[in-house]
Design a protein around this motif. Structure first.
Motif, short mmCIF file in Angstrom:
data_model
loop_
_atom_site.label_atom_id
_atom_site.label_comp_id
_atom_site.label_asym_id
_atom_site.label_seq_id
_atom_site.Cartn_x
_atom_site.Cartn_y
_atom_site.Cartn_z
N THR A 163 -9.34 -81.69 -55.03
CA THR A 163 -9.62 -80.54 -54.15
C THR A 163 -10.36 -80.99 -52.90
N ASP A 164 -11.33 -81.88 -53.09
CA ASP A 164 -12.10 -82.37 -51.95
C ASP A 164 -11.20 -83.13 -50.98
N MET A 165 -10.29 -83.94 -51.53
CA MET A 165 -9.38 -84.70 -50.66
C MET A 165 -8.43 -83.76 -49.93
N MET A 166 -7.97 -82.73 -50.61
CA MET A 166 -7.11 -81.73 -49.95
C MET A 166 -7.86 -81.05 -48.81
N THR A 167 -9.11 -80.71 -49.06
CA THR A 167 -9.90 -79.98 -48.06
C THR A 167 -10.18 -80.85 -46.84
N ILE A 168 -10.46 -82.12 -47.05
CA ILE A 168 -10.68 -83.03 -45.91
C ILE A 168 -9.41 -83.11 -45.07
N ARG A 169 -8.27 -83.25 -45.74
CA ARG A 169 -6.99 -83.35 -45.01
C ARG A 169 -6.68 -82.05 -44.27
N LEU A 172 -9.37 -81.87 -41.30
CA LEU A 172 -9.47 -82.96 -40.32
C LEU A 172 -8.16 -83.70 -40.11
N GLY A 173 -7.11 -83.33 -40.85
CA GLY A 173 -5.83 -83.99 -40.68
C GLY A 173 -5.72 -85.27 -41.50
N VAL A 174 -4.52 -85.85 -41.47
CA VAL A 174 -4.29 -87.08 -42.24
C VAL A 174 -4.97 -88.25 -41.52
N GLY A 175 -5.12 -89.35 -42.23
CA GLY A 175 -5.73 -90.54 -41.64
C GLY A 175 -7.16 -90.71 -42.10
N LYS A 176 -7.65 -91.95 -41.93
CA LYS A 176 -8.98 -92.26 -42.48
C LYS A 176 -10.09 -91.60 -41.68
N LYS A 177 -11.11 -91.24 -42.42
CA LYS A 177 -12.28 -90.58 -41.83
C LYS A 177 -13.54 -91.33 -42.30
N LYS A 178 -14.61 -91.17 -41.54
CA LYS A 178 -15.90 -91.67 -42.03
C LYS A 178 -16.50 -90.58 -42.91
N VAL A 179 -16.58 -90.88 -44.19
CA VAL A 179 -16.99 -89.92 -45.21
C VAL A 179 -18.32 -90.39 -45.82
N VAL A 180 -19.32 -89.54 -45.77
CA VAL A 180 -20.63 -89.90 -46.34
C VAL A 180 -20.88 -89.06 -47.59
N LEU A 181 -21.08 -89.74 -48.69
CA LEU A 181 -21.52 -89.11 -49.94
C LEU A 181 -23.03 -89.31 -50.01
N SER A 182 -23.77 -88.21 -49.88
CA SER A 182 -25.22 -88.33 -49.84
C SER A 182 -25.87 -87.76 -51.10
N TRP A 183 -26.66 -88.60 -51.77
CA TRP A 183 -27.52 -88.11 -52.85
C TRP A 183 -28.47 -87.08 -52.26
N HIS A 207 -10.18 -93.66 -47.02
CA HIS A 207 -11.28 -93.31 -46.11
C HIS A 207 -12.33 -94.42 -46.08
N ASP A 208 -13.14 -94.38 -45.01
CA ASP A 208 -14.30 -95.27 -44.92
C ASP A 208 -15.48 -94.53 -45.54
N LEU A 209 -15.83 -94.93 -46.75
CA LEU A 209 -16.84 -94.22 -47.53
C LEU A 209 -18.19 -94.92 -47.41
N VAL A 210 -19.22 -94.12 -47.12
CA VAL A 210 -20.60 -94.61 -47.20
C VAL A 210 -21.31 -93.79 -48.27
N ASP A 229 -11.88 -102.75 -55.16
CA ASP A 229 -10.48 -103.16 -55.32
C ASP A 229 -9.54 -102.16 -54.64
N GLN A 230 -9.80 -100.88 -54.86
CA GLN A 230 -8.95 -99.84 -54.27
C GLN A 230 -8.99 -99.92 -52.75
N ALA A 231 -10.18 -100.14 -52.21
CA ALA A 231 -10.32 -100.18 -50.74
C ALA A 231 -9.45 -101.27 -50.14
N SER A 232 -9.35 -102.41 -50.84
CA SER A 232 -8.54 -103.51 -50.29
C SER A 232 -7.06 -103.15 -50.32
N GLU A 233 -6.67 -102.25 -51.23
CA GLU A 233 -5.26 -101.83 -51.29
C GLU A 233 -4.94 -100.71 -50.30
N THR A 234 -5.90 -99.82 -50.08
CA THR A 234 -5.61 -98.61 -49.29
C THR A 234 -6.03 -98.74 -47.83
N GLY A 235 -6.77 -99.80 -47.49
CA GLY A 235 -7.25 -99.92 -46.11
C GLY A 235 -8.54 -99.17 -45.86
#
Ligand code: CP
Length: 341
Positions: A163-169, A172-183, A207-210, A229-235
């Motif tokens: 659901t979160d991935m659907m909502t980002i898309r 903000l549209g398709v393509g990588k975004k700078k995504v921050v997961l904050s405690w 996405h570029d996840l921080v 590992d996933q990041a190296s596959e998905t860019g």
């Protein structure tokens, strides 16, 4: 751990781990078809789905019940220890204490009535080594002859993450975004399922996840390796920092969530004492959002206002939490339509 896995004769939806980026996008596109009304199929017509809740819920329970209805089916809601018998999940257990029925019989019986079983079973936050491998969810998957859908386990909440991935898309549209997961600070330790699944899915989507958290609140080591590992596959990319302000610079998505330290499983009073220093600092407020690149604010809900996020942020146009909650319905319909034929 398995994702949407074609392990014949049954498939389960336990995490996103074994789904490709392409498969995740297909699910999001299917959810979009349901949301727009272009897909009005009724794959559950005349059939029932069991929903097993060991823990409370608003969004998951309501959206699953409505989704099953909209797909033509009937929901059977059970609460072990409340509206159904208390459940034992351990193989070989001598059931001479408080547990009345074993998961082995429970899921096989339900499988004679229902075409799938959804299950919610939170972490007890008692024993990290035991809970990190999702023993109750995996017992359901082991014994079930029909698909199991994870509605939030000790380690994963894949319906929420999709659901979160659907909502980002959507926002903000398709393509990588700078995504921050904050405690965020919260008065007591909470399970890690939401941050685990959000982080994993974000990297799977490229996405570029921080991940920003104070020292001592790291996510599971094995999960972090899987994300790398996933990041190296998905860019995509994954980085971790204890500097929340630096993390937010240029962010396009801010996802707030509190979680407990795996170092303090079984000792909540120690976690509460440790996290006290972060109150008022690890909260998403207007000043933090001002550092971002006009980021959207996300949270899975329920959220404690003015603890995790200020009223000023959650009530602002940047907040997408209600649309995010709505998308649970559409994503879960897509998941059920994929699993149940
Ligand atoms: N986000 C979520 O799973 O909400 P509930 O706990 O209300 O189901």
């Amino acid at each position: 751990m398995c994702g949407l896995k074609a392990a014949q004769p049954k498939m389960h939806f336990l995490s996103t781990a074994e789904l490709s980026k392409n498969q995740l996008n297909q699910l999001i596109e299917s959810a979009g078809q349901f949301k727009s009304g272009r897909d009005q199929s009724k794959p559950l017509a005349g059939r029932s789905v069991a929903l097993v809740f060991f823990n409370p819920s608003l969004r998951t329970r309501a959206s699953m019940q409505v989704g099953i209805y909209e797909l033509g089916g009937n929901a059977v809601v059970l609460e072990p220890g409340g509206t159904s018998w208390t459940l034992e999940h351990r193989a070989g257990a001598v059931m001479d204490t408080d547990k009345t029925e074993h998961v082995a019989e429970f899921v096989q019986v339900l499988g004679r009535y229902c075409v799938a079983i959804g299950v919610r079973t939170f972490a007890a936050l008692q024993n990290w080594q035991e809970e990190r491998v999702d023993p109750i969810l995996n017992a359901f998957a082991k014994y079930s002859e029909v698909p199991i859908i994870n509605l939030e386990s000790a380690m994963h909440h894949p319906c929420q993450a999709m659901t979160d991935m659907m909502t980002i898309r959507e926002k903000l549209g398709v393509g990588k975004k700078k995504v921050v997961l904050s405690w965020a600070w919260h008065p007591k330790p909470l399970p890690m399922a939401v941050p685990n699944s959000f982080a994993l899915a974000a990297v799977q989507m490229g996405h570029d996840l921080v991940i920003a958290h104070p020292n001592g609140y790291a996510l599971d080591d094995e999960l972090m390796e899987a994300m790398t590992d996933q990041a190296s596959e998905t860019g995509g990319s994954v980085n971790v920092t204890a500097d929340i302000d630096e993390a937010l610079d240029g962010a396009e998505v801010v996802y707030a969530k509190s979680w407990g330290s795996k170092d303090f499983y079984g000792a909540p009073e120690k976690d509460i004492a440790e996290r006290a220093q972060y109150r008022g600092k690890w909260i998403v407020d207007e000043q933090k959002m001002a550092r971002t690149n006009s980021a959207i604010f996300m949270h899975c809900l329920p959220v404690r206002r003015n603890v995790i996020v200020t009223d000023g942020v959650i009530d602002s146009p940047a907040s997408v939490v209600i649309d995010e909650a709505e998308n649970r319905l559409h994503v879960q319909k897509a998941i059920m339509a994929r699993l149940i034929h």
